[in-house]
Scaffold this active site. Structure first.
Site, PDB file in Angstrom:
ATOM      1  CD  GLU A 152      -3.032   0.874   2.170  1.00  0.00           C
ATOM      2  OE1 GLU A 152      -3.765  -0.077   1.853  1.00  0.00           O
ATOM      3  OE2 GLU A 152      -3.230   1.588   3.156  1.00  0.00           O
ATOM      4  CE1 TYR A 178     -10.194  10.117  -3.853  1.00  0.00           C
ATOM      5  CE2 TYR A 178     -11.411  10.448  -1.817  1.00  0.00           C
ATOM      6  CZ  TYR A 178     -11.183  10.768  -3.134  1.00  0.00           C
ATOM      7  OH  TYR A 178     -11.957  11.719  -3.750  1.00  0.00           O
ATOM      8  CG  HIS A 194     -15.508   0.479  12.085  1.00  0.00           C
ATOM      9  ND1 HIS A 194     -16.081   1.567  12.704  1.00  0.00           N
ATOM     10  CD2 HIS A 194     -14.705   0.964  11.113  1.00  0.00           C
ATOM     11  CE1 HIS A 194     -15.635   2.681  12.117  1.00  0.00           C
ATOM     12  NE2 HIS A 194     -14.807   2.331  11.143  1.00  0.00           N
ATOM     13  CE  LYS A 248     -17.846  -3.115   4.515  1.00  0.00           C
ATOM     14  NZ  LYS A 248     -16.814  -2.186   4.997  1.00  0.00           N
ATOM     15  CD  GLN A 297       5.824   2.561  11.509  1.00  0.00           C
ATOM     16  OE1 GLN A 297       6.992   2.208  11.709  1.00  0.00           O
ATOM     17  NE2 GLN A 297       5.069   2.002  10.614  1.00  0.00           N
TER      18      GLN A 297
HETATM   19  P1  FAD Z   1     -18.460   1.015   6.625  1.00  0.00           P
HETATM   20  O1  FAD Z   1     -18.425  -0.307   5.963  1.00  0.00           O
HETATM   21  O2  FAD Z   1     -19.531   1.946   6.222  1.00  0.00           O
HETATM   22  O3  FAD Z   1     -18.541   0.722   8.199  1.00  0.00           O
HETATM   23  C1  FAD Z   1     -18.374   1.777   9.139  1.00  0.00           C
HETATM   24  C2  FAD Z   1     -19.196   1.470  10.388  1.00  0.00           C
HETATM   25  O4  FAD Z   1     -20.597   1.547  10.063  1.00  0.00           O
HETATM   26  C3  FAD Z   1     -18.989   0.066  10.954  1.00  0.00           C
HETATM   27  O5  FAD Z   1     -19.113   0.129  12.337  1.00  0.00           O
HETATM   28  C4  FAD Z   1     -20.135  -0.746  10.350  1.00  0.00           C
HETATM   29  O6  FAD Z   1     -20.465  -1.871  11.140  1.00  0.00           O
HETATM   30  C5  FAD Z   1     -21.243   0.302  10.356  1.00  0.00           C
HETATM   31  N1  FAD Z   1     -22.253   0.098   9.309  1.00  0.00           N
HETATM   32  C6  FAD Z   1     -22.043  -0.257   8.018  1.00  0.00           C
HETATM   33  N2  FAD Z   1     -23.219  -0.309   7.358  1.00  0.00           N
HETATM   34  C7  FAD Z   1     -24.195   0.041   8.241  1.00  0.00           C
HETATM   35  C8  FAD Z   1     -25.616   0.185   8.174  1.00  0.00           C
HETATM   36  N3  FAD Z   1     -26.266  -0.055   7.036  1.00  0.00           N
HETATM   37  N4  FAD Z   1     -26.278   0.571   9.281  1.00  0.00           N
HETATM   38  C9  FAD Z   1     -25.622   0.826  10.441  1.00  0.00           C
HETATM   39  N5  FAD Z   1     -24.270   0.700  10.576  1.00  0.00           N
HETATM   40  C10 FAD Z   1     -23.567   0.323   9.492  1.00  0.00           C
HETATM   41  N6  FAD Z   1      -9.775   5.688   5.032  1.00  0.00           N
HETATM   42  C11 FAD Z   1      -9.530   6.692   4.141  1.00  0.00           C
HETATM   43  O7  FAD Z   1      -9.908   7.828   4.393  1.00  0.00           O
HETATM   44  N7  FAD Z   1      -8.851   6.445   2.979  1.00  0.00           N
HETATM   45  C12 FAD Z   1      -8.395   5.209   2.633  1.00  0.00           C
HETATM   46  O8  FAD Z   1      -7.779   5.036   1.585  1.00  0.00           O
HETATM   47  C13 FAD Z   1      -8.644   4.125   3.537  1.00  0.00           C
HETATM   48  N8  FAD Z   1      -8.245   2.862   3.263  1.00  0.00           N
HETATM   49  C14 FAD Z   1      -8.571   1.838   4.117  1.00  0.00           C
HETATM   50  C15 FAD Z   1      -8.214   0.525   3.770  1.00  0.00           C
HETATM   51  C16 FAD Z   1      -8.508  -0.536   4.625  1.00  0.00           C
HETATM   52  C17 FAD Z   1      -8.125  -1.944   4.223  1.00  0.00           C
HETATM   53  C18 FAD Z   1      -9.165  -0.279   5.868  1.00  0.00           C
HETATM   54  C19 FAD Z   1      -9.440  -1.420   6.805  1.00  0.00           C
HETATM   55  C20 FAD Z   1      -9.525   1.015   6.207  1.00  0.00           C
HETATM   56  C21 FAD Z   1      -9.249   2.072   5.344  1.00  0.00           C
HETATM   57  N9  FAD Z   1      -9.625   3.389   5.642  1.00  0.00           N
HETATM   58  C22 FAD Z   1      -9.363   4.416   4.756  1.00  0.00           C
HETATM   59  C23 FAD Z   1     -10.300   3.695   6.901  1.00  0.00           C
HETATM   60  C24 FAD Z   1     -11.843   3.650   6.769  1.00  0.00           C
HETATM   61  O9  FAD Z   1     -12.287   4.679   5.911  1.00  0.00           O
HETATM   62  C25 FAD Z   1     -12.431   3.831   8.167  1.00  0.00           C
HETATM   63  O10 FAD Z   1     -12.108   2.729   8.984  1.00  0.00           O
HETATM   64  C26 FAD Z   1     -13.908   4.163   8.234  1.00  0.00           C
HETATM   65  O11 FAD Z   1     -14.203   4.598   9.559  1.00  0.00           O
HETATM   66  C27 FAD Z   1     -14.841   3.008   7.908  1.00  0.00           C
HETATM   67  O12 FAD Z   1     -14.834   2.701   6.583  1.00  0.00           O
HETATM   68  P2  FAD Z   1     -15.609   1.414   6.035  1.00  0.00           P
HETATM   69  O13 FAD Z   1     -15.532   1.473   4.572  1.00  0.00           O
HETATM   70  O14 FAD Z   1     -15.173   0.189   6.728  1.00  0.00           O
HETATM   71  O15 FAD Z   1     -17.112   1.794   6.519  1.00  0.00           O
END
Ligand code: FAD
Length: 295
Positions: A17, A49, A151, A167, A214
């Site tokens: 990454e 991003y 999370h 998802k 870190q």
């Molecule tokens: P979601 O899948 O939306 O989940 C977030 C929370 O909402 C979880 O608690 C989930 O259980 C809950 N949830 C999901 N759907 C629902 C629903 N329908 N109703 C109620 N609750 C729900 N961040 C960046 O800014 N840029 C990046 O490039 C980036 N890369 C990442 C790469 C990886 C592999 C990981 C693990 C994280 C990365 N992140 C990045 C961080 C990420 O954006 C954060 O962890 C963010 O808080 C959650 O993103 P998510 O896509 O998992 O969210």
């Protein structure tokens, strides 16, 4: 090439990454380091991003550059929660024009400013919505994030697992985990996720910690559990930068070997724009990578 096709080969592989520059002035430095990492020929490279201190401005440019110059498949990250639908759709169209085939669909973190606003005014609330739109709008291979240690916004693990499943049902073809420092937490998570019927590949995320400072940042960012074995290593070697780097890379390599030995073929390394770390890990695994030991 689509990442799902790489994962389906079931060969031992690593992905790395990188994150875009914080400032425009450091674009060339970041470009050079990403190119050095690409020259290691990982299975693919992901470009974040707006995470890890980088901006979102150059994600696609860097992803395309790696693809075109090094023929290394790339995974461009995209977040949605702090953007309008129009802005996200514009990015998706740009990705199509650039020939980007793989997208990591993320919600993004809720910033304090965003949390002050009414969620009913947001165009996106969860990553599932972005996954669905990406699948509708183009021929993308879409990945999504998952969290073996739950999370932080989740009510409980059961709820979090349900949303991960949503998802996948929306079209995510693979999942990548938040960084784990204890492989047993990953194995435990795999058991739970398979039990609820999620069958897509899950790529464990490994973060090589190469300096003591870190550690705090990584815990703050991820909330990941640090096993005593790892803490002892930081306590003992942390004041000697070279020793800490060697020990941190050895710890990450050991985790990766354990994952391979337990049937996990693809591991994602949070290489954080550090070509020397990427190169050393590749060298450490030179007789392992690219092989299928189940044949
Ligand atoms: P979601 O899948 O939306 O989940 C977030 C929370 O909402 C979880 O608690 C989930 O259980 C809950 N949830 C999901 N759907 C629902 C629903 N329908 N109703 C109620 N609750 C729900 N961040 C960046 O800014 N840029 C990046 O490039 C980036 N890369 C990442 C790469 C990886 C592999 C990981 C693990 C994280 C990365 N992140 C990045 C961080 C990420 O954006 C954060 O962890 C963010 O808080 C959650 O993103 P998510 O896509 O998992 O969210």
């Amino acid at each position: 090439m689509k990442i799902i096709d790489i994962l389906n080969k079931r060969e031992m592989s690593l992905s790395f990454e990188v994150f875009p520059p914080k400032k425009e002035s450091s674009f060339e430095t970041v470009e050079a380091t990403t190119e050095e990492i690409a020259a290691c020929h990982p299975a693919f490279m992901s470009v974040t991003y707006g995470a890890g201190g980088g901006t979102s401005k150059y994600t696609m440019e860097i992803a395309k550059n790696i693809m075109d110059k090094y023929n290394v498949p790339t995974l461009a990250h995209l977040t949605c929660v702090s953007s309008s639908r129009e802005a996200v759709h514009e990015k998706i169209e740009q990705m199509k024009q650039l020939g980007i085939k793989n997208v990591m669909a993320l919600r993004g973190d809720l910033t304090p400013e965003l949390e002050k606003t009414d969620p009913s005014t947001w165009d996106y609330k969860h990553a599932t919505e972005l996954v669905r739109e990406l699948k509708e709008m183009g021929d993308f291979c879409v990945g999504a994030a998952c969290y073996p240690e739950v999370h932080p916004d989740s009510v409980n693990q059961k709820d979090d697992l349900t949303h991960i499943k949503e998802k996948v049902e929306a079209g995510a073809e693979f999942l990548t985990t938040q960084m784990v420092f204890d492989n047993n937490l990953f194995y435990n998570f795999m058991y739970k996720i398979r039990e609820i019927g999620v069958t897509v590949p899950v790529i464990p995320g490994i973060m090589p910690i190469t300096n003591a400072n870190q550690v705090e940042r990584a815990i703050k960012l991820s909330g990941s559990f640090m096993p005593q074995r790892f803490k002892s290593l930081v306590d003992y070697f942390g004041n000697d930068p070279e020793a800490m780097k060697q020990a941190g890379i050895a710890y990450a390599t050991d985790q990766i070997i354990d994952l391979y030995a337990n049937g996990i073929t693809n591991v994602h390394v949070y290489s954080m724009n550090k070509p020397d770390v990427a190169k050393t890990i590749m060298e450490n695994l030179s007789n392992i990578l690219g092989k299928d030991f189940n044949r």
